[in-house]
Design an enzyme around this catalytic site. Sequence first.
Site, mmCIF file in Angstrom:
data_model
loop_
_atom_site.group_PDB
_atom_site.id
_atom_site.type_symbol
_atom_site.label_atom_id
_atom_site.label_comp_id
_atom_site.label_asym_id
_atom_site.label_seq_id
_atom_site.Cartn_x
_atom_site.Cartn_y
_atom_site.Cartn_z
ATOM 1 C CB CYS A 139 -3.479 4.842 12.887
ATOM 2 S SG CYS A 139 -2.010 4.569 12.045
ATOM 3 C CD1 TRP B 188 18.528 16.719 47.809
ATOM 4 C CD2 TRP B 188 18.076 18.425 46.826
ATOM 5 N NE1 TRP B 188 17.006 16.500 47.758
ATOM 6 C CE2 TRP B 188 16.880 17.772 47.040
ATOM 7 C CE3 TRP B 188 18.146 19.525 46.186
ATOM 8 C CZ2 TRP B 188 15.729 18.382 46.465
ATOM 9 C CZ3 TRP B 188 16.919 20.145 45.632
ATOM 10 C CH2 TRP B 188 15.875 19.678 45.983
ATOM 11 C CG ASP C 130 14.913 14.476 49.489
ATOM 12 O OD1 ASP C 130 14.902 15.544 49.100
ATOM 13 O OD2 ASP C 130 13.856 13.939 50.051
ATOM 14 C CB CYS D 111 -2.789 1.172 12.490
ATOM 15 S SG CYS D 111 -3.731 1.634 11.090
ATOM 16 C CB CYS E 29 -1.829 5.285 8.409
ATOM 17 S SG CYS E 29 -3.544 4.626 8.414
ATOM 18 N NE ARG F 73 -0.979 7.266 0.497
ATOM 19 C CZ ARG F 73 -0.774 6.415 -0.405
ATOM 20 N NH1 ARG F 73 0.318 5.785 -1.044
ATOM 21 N NH2 ARG F 73 -1.941 5.377 -0.410
ATOM 22 C CB THR G 181 -1.050 -0.004 1.267
ATOM 23 O OG1 THR G 181 0.075 0.137 2.500
ATOM 24 C CG2 THR G 181 -1.630 -1.173 1.160
ATOM 25 C CE1 TYR H 256 13.324 18.763 42.648
ATOM 26 C CE2 TYR H 256 13.891 20.803 41.731
ATOM 27 C CZ TYR H 256 12.875 20.079 42.106
ATOM 28 O OH TYR H 256 11.659 20.346 41.970
#
Length: 531
Positions: free
Chosen positions: A78, A453, A473, A48, A75, A73, A40, A457
């Site tokens: 979906c 720390w 911590d 899909c 779909c 290309r 296709t 973070y």
Amino acid sequence: MTDDSRYTDDSGYEDDSRYEAVCSRDARFDGEFFFAVSTTGIYCRPSCPATTPKRQNVCFFPTAAAAQGSGFRACRRCRPDAVPGSAEWNVRADVVGRAMRLIGDGVVDREGVAGLAVRLGYSARQVQRQLNAEVGAGPIALARAQRAHTARILLQTTTMQAAEIAFAAGFASVRQFNDTIREIYAVTPSRLRAAQPGRSSRFGSVGTVSAGAANVGTVSGAAGVPLRLACRGPYAVTEIMDYLDARAIAGIEEITGQRGARIYRRTLRLPNGTGIAEVSEALGAGGWLECHLHLSDLRDLTTATQRIRRLFDLDADPYAVAERLGADAALAPLVARRPGLRAPGAADAHEIAVRAVLGQQVTVAAGQRLGSALVAAYGQPLQAPDGALTHIFPCVDALAEAALGELGMPDSRRATLRTVAGALADGTVGLDVGTDRDEAEKALQGLRGIGPWTAGYIRMRALGDPDVLLTGDVAVQAGMRHAGAEAVDAEAWRPWRSYAMHHFWNAAADRRGDGAVMQDTYQDTYKEFSS
């Protein structure tokens, strides 16, 4: 079609596993890979709903750009361009992972391949070669696929002219825009626009609001650009809204509505202008968050979208996280209690670094108050207030020379804030999405007043590292004690230790009886301020 054998495993084992996912329409793998059908000429996401093709007619690609480069290309049913990003790029610290994060942030559109290469510290040829080998497409093709997706959003959610959309999406010319849309979607831009928000058509629905086409915005329209921000698997939206609510800084952030139906709003500093993002707490049935972006310059749409995706950790793989952490006896009950718990990232890396310093040695609420005072004193005012949003977070250039006397902080911490802002402003410390995380953490810890720390973070939130565990911590320690977890077991939690830490923060909050708020405790020892 071009030869696509180089994108598949030699053994065929991995592709057979992928085909099983396609047969079962397993949405867990959407964004992790794409499949194309040779008979296709179409490529799809694994989930899909179309009839499953025969195995001999199917080939697999790591990215949409690789499928497009091989002549397939998208779909129309979906819409494979709308899937969440692969969590692999957040985990990987190598040049390919860093490049993918930078391309997602729009660096190629703004700075070209040469700019991407400079940021990565490699030659353009090396970057091209490594991306082709790993993801089946080079930086230009990857950026082109992203531009096409941005163009589709603008076509279907605004009343802008096609020429305006072409340049807003990052295309160099209208002809390039037209050719790309025809090649990827197999329709003209005008026909692609026919699939308006809220309407189903052979092109699929992209609606984000119930009122349909009446809500389509213009360049300056009040509705903004409506988006559906896709996520993968379970998503603990209540917890992430609680997290952001507890830390919202007046002037740049606000949360409106009641718990369960809240809207998070914040201002954004973007490459070409400013913006306001609005994200709804209600999780769409298809696994998405409703978002509206109000941008002063629509060229920032891709960048703004990616930054909100990072803030809400929408590209995470909750299945992989649950599999790894759920195998630990102490963590398993926590994972089961909060499936799909995320590790919030950052909409602005510099902002997170400054906020981390503001929060040293104080509670979250105190850090929030300091942030609000900083914004009021040094933030950039919006041209017009929008609800409670009045400012853009201060730029680091201004903070590097600021007295900061308005903030009720010790002199040592004000000095640290200026030091961090200066290092970010002059490039001594880099925090863009493509930064080497180890180098950034080392550079941060080399600054006066920044210890493990704060650096960790910042690494977790600003750089989106999913594998940070702040064992020093206080709240993490409390959560680990409550769960019966031991630090010696932490190696087994890699590469998802950031998620383990959020589970421990929640466990500590549950123990205190205020489980609605994930309470991390900002800390670095005072020794760091005198070192």
